[in-house]
Design an enzyme around this catalytic site. Sequence first.
Site, PDB file in Angstrom:
ATOM      1  N   CYS A 169      49.179  48.581  39.688  1.00  0.00           N
ATOM      2  CA  CYS A 169      47.989  48.706  40.530  1.00  0.00           C
ATOM      3  C   CYS A 169      48.404  49.265  41.890  1.00  0.00           C
ATOM      4  O   CYS A 169      49.392  48.812  42.489  1.00  0.00           O
ATOM      5  CB  CYS A 169      47.324  47.338  40.714  1.00  0.00           C
ATOM      6  SG  CYS A 169      45.922  47.417  41.848  1.00  0.00           S
ATOM      7  N   GLU A 199      54.606  39.913  39.578  1.00  0.00           N
ATOM      8  CA  GLU A 199      54.325  40.675  40.805  1.00  0.00           C
ATOM      9  C   GLU A 199      55.255  40.232  41.926  1.00  0.00           C
ATOM     10  O   GLU A 199      55.773  41.064  42.695  1.00  0.00           O
ATOM     11  CB  GLU A 199      52.864  40.488  41.240  1.00  0.00           C
ATOM     12  CG  GLU A 199      52.550  41.276  42.514  1.00  0.00           C
ATOM     13  CD  GLU A 199      51.182  40.967  43.111  1.00  0.00           C
ATOM     14  OE1 GLU A 199      50.301  40.520  42.363  1.00  0.00           O
ATOM     15  OE2 GLU A 199      51.014  41.183  44.324  1.00  0.00           O
ATOM     16  N   HIS A 206      50.805  44.575  37.324  1.00  0.00           N
ATOM     17  CA  HIS A 206      51.391  43.770  38.392  1.00  0.00           C
ATOM     18  C   HIS A 206      52.750  44.292  38.844  1.00  0.00           C
ATOM     19  O   HIS A 206      53.411  43.676  39.668  1.00  0.00           O
ATOM     20  CB  HIS A 206      51.478  42.307  37.966  1.00  0.00           C
ATOM     21  CG  HIS A 206      51.811  42.109  36.529  1.00  0.00           C
ATOM     22  ND1 HIS A 206      50.850  41.987  35.552  1.00  0.00           N
ATOM     23  CD2 HIS A 206      52.982  42.051  35.898  1.00  0.00           C
ATOM     24  CE1 HIS A 206      51.432  41.855  34.384  1.00  0.00           C
ATOM     25  NE2 HIS A 206      52.721  41.896  34.553  1.00  0.00           N
ATOM     26  N   CYS A 262      38.825  44.072  37.387  1.00  0.00           N
ATOM     27  CA  CYS A 262      38.937  44.748  38.675  1.00  0.00           C
ATOM     28  C   CYS A 262      39.361  46.200  38.441  1.00  0.00           C
ATOM     29  O   CYS A 262      39.683  46.605  37.324  1.00  0.00           O
ATOM     30  CB  CYS A 262      39.985  44.052  39.541  1.00  0.00           C
ATOM     31  SG  CYS A 262      41.633  44.151  38.800  1.00  0.00           S
ATOM     32  N   ASN A 300      45.211  35.244  39.328  1.00  0.00           N
ATOM     33  CA  ASN A 300      43.946  35.259  40.069  1.00  0.00           C
ATOM     34  C   ASN A 300      42.910  34.350  39.430  1.00  0.00           C
ATOM     35  O   ASN A 300      42.069  33.777  40.106  1.00  0.00           O
ATOM     36  CB  ASN A 300      43.439  36.694  40.261  1.00  0.00           C
ATOM     37  CG  ASN A 300      42.913  37.302  38.993  1.00  0.00           C
ATOM     38  OD1 ASN A 300      41.766  37.083  38.639  1.00  0.00           O
ATOM     39  ND2 ASN A 300      43.743  38.065  38.285  1.00  0.00           N
TER      40      ASN A 300
HETATM   41 FE1  F3S Z   1      43.248  43.891  40.307  1.00  0.00          FE
HETATM   42 FE2  F3S Z   1      45.029  45.324  41.555  1.00  0.00          FE
HETATM   43 FE3  F3S Z   1      43.857  43.344  42.793  1.00  0.00          FE
HETATM   44  S1  F3S Z   1      45.155  44.644  39.447  1.00  0.00           S
HETATM   45  S2  F3S Z   1      43.430  41.839  41.173  1.00  0.00           S
HETATM   46  S3  F3S Z   1      42.851  45.222  42.079  1.00  0.00           S
HETATM   47  S4  F3S Z   1      45.990  43.927  42.967  1.00  0.00           S
END
Ligand code: F3S
Length: 331
Positions: A136, A166, A114, A12, A260
């Site tokens: 992020c 996180e 995180h 991501c 995830n």
């Molecule tokens: Fe990736 Fe940020 Fe979402 S690390 S999974 S875009 S919270």
Amino acid sequence: MDIIVADNAGFCFGVERALEMVTGEQEGARPATSEQARPASPRRGRRARPTRSIGSSRASSKRAAPGHAHAPIYTLGPLIHNPQVVERLREKGIGQVSAVGEVPAEGTLVIPSHGISPDVLAQARARGLRLLDATCPFVARAQDNVRTLVEQGYQVIILGDRGHPEVAGLVGAAGGQAIVVEDEAELATVQLRPRVGLVVQTTQAPARMRAVAGVLAERSRELRAYNTICAATSQRQESAVRLAQQVDVMIVVGGRNSANTNRLRQVCAQAGVETHHVETAAELDPKWFTAKRSVGVTAGASTPDWIINEVVEALRRTEPECHSERSEECR
Ligand code: F3S
């Protein structure tokens, strides 16, 4: 056997960004300062690609020149939740510590994607360490939402996995004054105040968020709910479920410590299809594919393309036929 790769799978934006920051720091491409911490406007939903030699199937031929000769780089915990990528970082000389106190005074400390708790950040600042904040922006925004709720007097409920870094960072943003629940059933024993605020770990499933928000709405006088699930998470889950409904077996690729990735495994299994979670191609068991006509492949947001490609290649060796919107995986 058909092999189909999900539309949205793998790195991501936040993971790609974190890797670029760290490799850039190592190569001296950017200075490390705590002011890098909060970009103004995160880009949503961008298709991620592998990053340099960390995400590539080939080792880099370019020897990384240290940008700061006296600043060895350490990440606080894994930079991202993928053991194979973390191992490649280690091979490039980027270390990992479990506490701020383990970083030598001349070292650079990398805050992982995180995020961390504000009190841990304060420890690092108190030590005068160089900081590179790879949090992020979507995680940072969730922390900001928590702070807003606290400032405005709401009781803070966090939907997330207990023990995940996180979630620890979100609780820290609330000054420790937050209640963590993993699902709506856990709310049964929670004493709610009249004004309640909800913040959600970025990698949760939307269905679980809706269930928790529904219970909170019934039991509180006022509810402020922030949907802090990131677009990358939603897209990967939606693609995975769509694919799971078409195939005989699903393979979910990613770190076992990746929230995830584990969520992808859950939503695929809940879609009613046989689902297996692997970190690498070596874990594939040929028995899973006996009498199967089609296999779907998806991957968590911290899984690099080179691992996805190796899994697809291994599946191809089981059966030659492959259909994928990501055509490079089928060559
Ligand atoms: Fe990736 Fe940020 Fe979402 S690390 S999974 S875009 S919270």
